[in-house]
Design a protein around this motif. Structure first.
Motif, PDB file in Angstrom:
ATOM      1  N   UNK A 167     -11.220   5.317   5.308  1.00 38.80           N
ATOM      2  CA  UNK A 167     -10.086   6.042   4.705  1.00 38.80           C
ATOM      3  C   UNK A 167      -8.942   5.070   4.407  1.00 38.80           C
ATOM      4  N   UNK A 168      -8.740   4.106   5.319  1.00 37.30           N
ATOM      5  CA  UNK A 168      -7.690   3.105   5.099  1.00 37.30           C
ATOM      6  C   UNK A 168      -8.023   2.258   3.867  1.00 37.30           C
ATOM      7  N   UNK A 169      -9.312   1.887   3.738  1.00 37.06           N
ATOM      8  CA  UNK A 169      -9.715   1.076   2.584  1.00 37.06           C
ATOM      9  C   UNK A 169      -9.460   1.838   1.281  1.00 37.06           C
ATOM     10  N   UNK A 170      -9.713   3.145   1.291  1.00 37.29           N
ATOM     11  CA  UNK A 170      -9.429   3.962   0.097  1.00 37.29           C
ATOM     12  C   UNK A 170      -7.944   3.854  -0.246  1.00 37.29           C
ATOM     13  N   UNK A 171      -7.079   3.941   0.795  1.00 36.45           N
ATOM     14  CA  UNK A 171      -5.640   3.892   0.528  1.00 36.45           C
ATOM     15  C   UNK A 171      -5.231   2.537  -0.049  1.00 36.45           C
ATOM     16  N   UNK A 172      -5.931   1.472   0.360  1.00 35.45           N
ATOM     17  CA  UNK A 172      -5.588   0.140  -0.167  1.00 35.45           C
ATOM     18  C   UNK A 172      -6.116  -0.023  -1.596  1.00 35.45           C
ATOM     19  N   UNK A 173      -7.283   0.574  -1.872  1.00 34.03           N
ATOM     20  CA  UNK A 173      -7.789   0.542  -3.256  1.00 34.03           C
ATOM     21  C   UNK A 173      -6.793   1.252  -4.174  1.00 34.03           C
ATOM     22  N   UNK A 174      -6.325   2.437  -3.737  1.00 34.39           N
ATOM     23  CA  UNK A 174      -5.343   3.177  -4.546  1.00 34.39           C
ATOM     24  C   UNK A 174      -4.089   2.317  -4.751  1.00 34.39           C
ATOM     25  N   UNK A 175      -3.634   1.674  -3.663  1.00 34.99           N
ATOM     26  CA  UNK A 175      -2.441   0.825  -3.756  1.00 34.99           C
ATOM     27  C   UNK A 175      -2.671  -0.359  -4.692  1.00 34.99           C
ATOM     28  N   UNK A 176      -3.882  -0.929  -4.621  1.00 31.08           N
ATOM     29  CA  UNK A 176      -4.189  -2.103  -5.450  1.00 31.08           C
ATOM     30  C   UNK A 176      -4.162  -1.730  -6.929  1.00 31.08           C
ATOM     31  N   UNK A 177      -4.750  -0.569  -7.242  1.00 31.70           N
ATOM     32  CA  UNK A 177      -4.745  -0.107  -8.637  1.00 31.70           C
ATOM     33  C   UNK A 177      -3.306   0.111  -9.097  1.00 31.70           C
TER      34      UNK A 177
END
Lengths: 427, 155
Positions: free
Chosen positions: A408-418
Motif C-alpha cells: 500500500x505504501x508503494x502504491x502511495x509512492x507511485x501516485x506521488x511519483x506520477x
C-alpha cells in the motif's frame, strides 16, 4: 581536520546503529552522540547550539501544549463518533469516514495524538459491531501518516524541512497537499477489495452505533469554545504565514501562550505531558548532523551525489522520493530527514539555486512521511496503535502489518511519483 | 498505638483454589471491601477488590482509561456476557498482587500516611507477620476512629 572528520563519522554511525538497535531511549542516544562530539572537540558548545533549530523545537513544543489542552474537551472522540454516525453504522463506510477524519485531524495536529484519541473509539465501534478491528487500525495508521504529509505542522519531517528551507504552511498545502486526497484513495480502494466484502452486519447492530450520543463526548463546553477559537486563530495565522512574515514557532508559541492565558490551565501540569523524548532527540540530532556539515562531510557527499545523478533534476527528485520512502519504512524518518536537509542544501548551488531545487524538498517530504507507512516500525503512530491493539487483545505481528502496508505504501509512492513528474519534472 | 491495636482480626479469606464464583458469592453475602487470598500456609498472595472485578468486566480500552468517559455510548458491548464469564475465571486472573501491607508493630500514623500517599487508591491495608501470614486488616475508618478516640482521651 582529518581526525575531526573521522570522529564525526564514527559518532554518526554509532548513533544510527544504536537507534536501529532500539534498546536505549532514542533521546539518550542522540544526546550522548552530541555530547561526545563536543567533548572530543569536533564542535565547541557554541557551534553545537548553533546547529539546533529552535524554530522546529518551538513549533513542536507549542503544538504539544495546544493539543494537550484541546484533548481534554473530548472533541476528538466527538469527531470519531460523528464519522461513524455519518456512515450510518455501516462497517465499510465507517472505515472510510474514520480514515478521512483521521487524515484531516493529522494534517493539523500530530499523528500520534490523533491515533491515541481516535483508536479507542474504533475499538468500541468494532466491539459494538462485533467485527475485527484490524482493517480499521491499518486504515487509521495509514491515514494519519498520509494526512500528516499535507501540511507544515502535520508531521515532524515537514516541520524540519519547512524550518530549514523557510517554507510556509501554505507552501506545503499547495505543493504536497493536492496529491494527498488521491494518495488516501489509493490506500482505501485496495482495502475495499481485501476487506470490504467481508464486512456485513445486521441492521440491529448498526442501530447500536446510531444510538451513540456524540454530544455527550464533549466533556467541557466552555473549554471547547476557547480551544476552537485559539485553534482557528493559529491555523488562520499559518494560512497567512507568508504575508504576516512570521516563523512557524512564533505562531505556535504565541498561540500556546494565549491558550494558557484564556483557559487558565496550569503550565507545569500541561507541559508534563509534552513528549520531551522527541524534543531532546531533535536537539541531539541537530548537533550530530551539524557536526557532519562542519567537518565538510555533507559537502563532499553532495558533490558525490551530483556526480552520480549528473545534476539532473528528474533523476535526483525521483531518487530522493524512492530512497526516502524505503529508508523511512525501516528507520526513523527524523534522523533521515535531518541528514538529507543539509545534503540537498549542499547540492542546490550546482543545480540552479534554492528556488530551482524546490521540487526536491517536496520529494523528500512525500517520501519520508509516506514511507513511514511501510512497516510497523516506520512511524510513531504505527507503533502506538500496535501497542494499543496488543493491550486490547487484538495483537498483530510485524509481518502481518508489513505484508499489507508495504505494498500500500508503494502504491502511495507511485501516485506521488506520477504527480511529481507531471507537475515538476515534465518540462 | 500501632497496627495490631487498630486492626480487625478474624478476616474472611479465600484460597487460591477457590473459584471466582466463590469469591463473588462471598462478597455479595458479607459486607466487605476486599478479600485477601492466602495459600495453604495462610500466607497472603494477593487481594480481590471490587475495582479489579469491574476492571475485568469493562473492555480494556475503557478500563485502562483511554476512554475514561463513556457517557456517549448507551450500552457498552458484551457487558452481560462479560459478567457471566467472570464466574468461570480463576482467582489467579483477577488477583491484585500489588496490595499494601504493614507489620503489626507499624505505628498508626504511618498507616494513615500509607492510605493518603498510596499511588493507587487503597481500600484497606493488610497486617502481616514476618512470614507474610495474615494477622488482620485495617480500613481507613479504623485508623481515623482510633486517632479520634485517642485525641478525646488526651483532652
Amino acid at each position: 581536520m582529518e581526525a575531526k572528520l573521522i570522529i564525526a563519522v564514527v559518532v554518526f554511525i554509532a548513533v544510527y546503529g544504536l537507534l536501529i538497535w532500539d534498546k536505549i531511549n532514542r533521546a539518550v542516544v542522540a544526546l550522548l552522540g552530541a555530547g561526545a562530539l563536543v567533548v572530543l572537540g569536533v564542535l565547541n558548545q557554541e557551534a553545537a547550539v548553533h546547529g539546533i533549530d529552535f524554530n522546529t523545537l518551538g513549533l513542536l513544543v507549542a503544538m504539544m501544549a495546544i493539543v494537550t489542552i484541546c484533548q481534554k474537551t473530548g472533541m476528538f472522540q466527538y469527531l470519531a463518533i460523528r464519522a461513524a454516525k455519518a456512515a450510518k453504522g455501516d462497517p465499510w463506510m465507517i472505515l472510510v469516514s474514520l480514515s478521512v477524519v483521521t487524515a484531516l485531524v493529522s494534517a493539523l495536529l500530530d499523528n500520534v495524538t490523533t491515533v491515541l484519541l481516535t483508536v479507542p473509539i474504533t475499538f468500541l465501534l468494532t466491539d459494538e459491531l462485533k467485527i475485527e478491528p484490524y482493517p480499521f487500525l491499518v486504515a487509521q495508521i495509514m491515514s494519519s501518516n498520509i494526512g500528516g504529509t499535507a501540511t507544515l505542522i502535520g508531521d515532524p519531517p515537514n516541520i524540519m524541512i519547512g524550518s530549514a528551507v523557510g517554507l510556509t504552511f501554505m507552501d506545503f498545502v499547495l505543493n504536497v497537499g493536492p496529491i494527498i486526497p488521491l494518495v488516501l484513495i489509493g490506500m482505501i480502494v485496495p482495502m475495499r477489495f481485501i476487506y470490504g466484502r467481508k464486512m456485513k452486519v445486521s441492521d440491529e447492530t448498526r442501530n447500536r452505533i446510531m444510538q451513540f450520543n456524540e454530544s455527550e463526548a464533549i466533556t467541557d463546553r466552555a473549554l471547547l469554545k476557547k480551544c476552537l477559537v485559539v485553534l482557528a486563530v493559529v491555523i488562520g495565522a499559518f494560512i497567512f504565514q507568508k504575508p504576516l512574515h512570521l516563523e512557524a514557532a512564533t505562531i505556535g508559541l504565541f498561540g500556546a501562550a494565549v491558550m494558557f492565558l484564556i483557559t487558565g490551565d496550569d503550565l507545569h501540569h500541561v507541559m508534563e505531558k509534552a513528549e520531551w523524548t522527541t524534543i531532546f532527540f531533535f536537539m541531539g540530532l541537530f548537533v550530530i548532523v551539524h557536526s557532519l556539515v562542519e567537518v565538510g562531510l555533507i559537502k563532499s557527499l553532495a558533490e558525490k551525489t551530483l556526480e552520480l545523478t549528473g545534476g539532473d533534476m528528474k533523476v535526483t527528485g525521483m531518487t530522493i522520493l524512492w530512497v526516502s520512502a524505503v529508508a523511512s519504512a525501516f528507520i526513523d524518518n527524523i534522523p533521515f530527514v535531518a541528514t538529507m536537509i543539509p545534503l540537498i542544501k549542499g547540492m542546490a548551488p550546482a543545480m540552479g539555486g534554492p528556488d530551482a531545487v524546490m521540487p526536491l524538498w517536496w520529494a523528500l517530504s512525500l517520501g519520508a512521511c509516506l514511507g513511514g507507512n511501510g512497516t510497523l516500525i516506520g512511524a510513531s503512530a504505527n507503533v502506538v496503535v500496535a501497542g494499543m491493539a496488543h493491550k486490547n487483545g487484538h495483537a498483530f505481528s510485524f509481518m502481518k502489518f508489513t505484508l499489507l502496508a508495504f505494498p500500500l505504501m508503494l502504491i502511495s509512492i507511485v501516485i506521488s511519483a506520477v504527480y511529481m513528474y507531471l507537475r515538476y519534472f515534465m518540462y | 498505638m500501632n497496627a495490631s491495636n487498630i486492626m480487625t482480626t478474624g478476616v474472611v479469606t479465600l484460597r487460591r483454589t477457590n473459584t471466582m464464583l466463590d469469591a463473588i458469592k462471598l462478597i455479595s453475602v458479607k459486607q466487605i471491601r476486599q478479600v485477601p487470598v492466602v495459600d495453604e500456609n495462610n500466607k497472603v498472595i494477593g487481594v480481590i477488590t471490587p475495582r479489579k472485578l469491574m476492571q475485568a468486566i469493562l473492555p480494556p480500552y475503557v478500563a485502562d482509561g483511554t476512554i475514561a468517559d463513556v457517557r456517549f455510548a448507551p450500552e457498552l458491548p458484551e457487558f452481560v456476557e462479560k459478567i457471566d464469564s467472570l464466574a468461570s475465571k480463576s482467582i489467579d486472573d483477577i488477583l491484585d498482587r500489588e496490595f499494601v501491607s504493614v507489620g503489626p508493630e507499624t505505628h498508626s500514623m504511618e498507616v494513615a500516611a500509607l492510605f493518603v500517599n498510596a499511588k493507587k487508591p487503597v481500600e484497606s491495608i493488610l497486617v502481616v507477620d514476618d512470614g507474610k501470614r495474615l494477622l488482620g486488616i485495617i480500613s481507613p475508618w479504623d485508623v481515623f476512629k482510633r486517632l479520634w478516640e485517642y485525641s478525646g482521651k488526651k483532652k
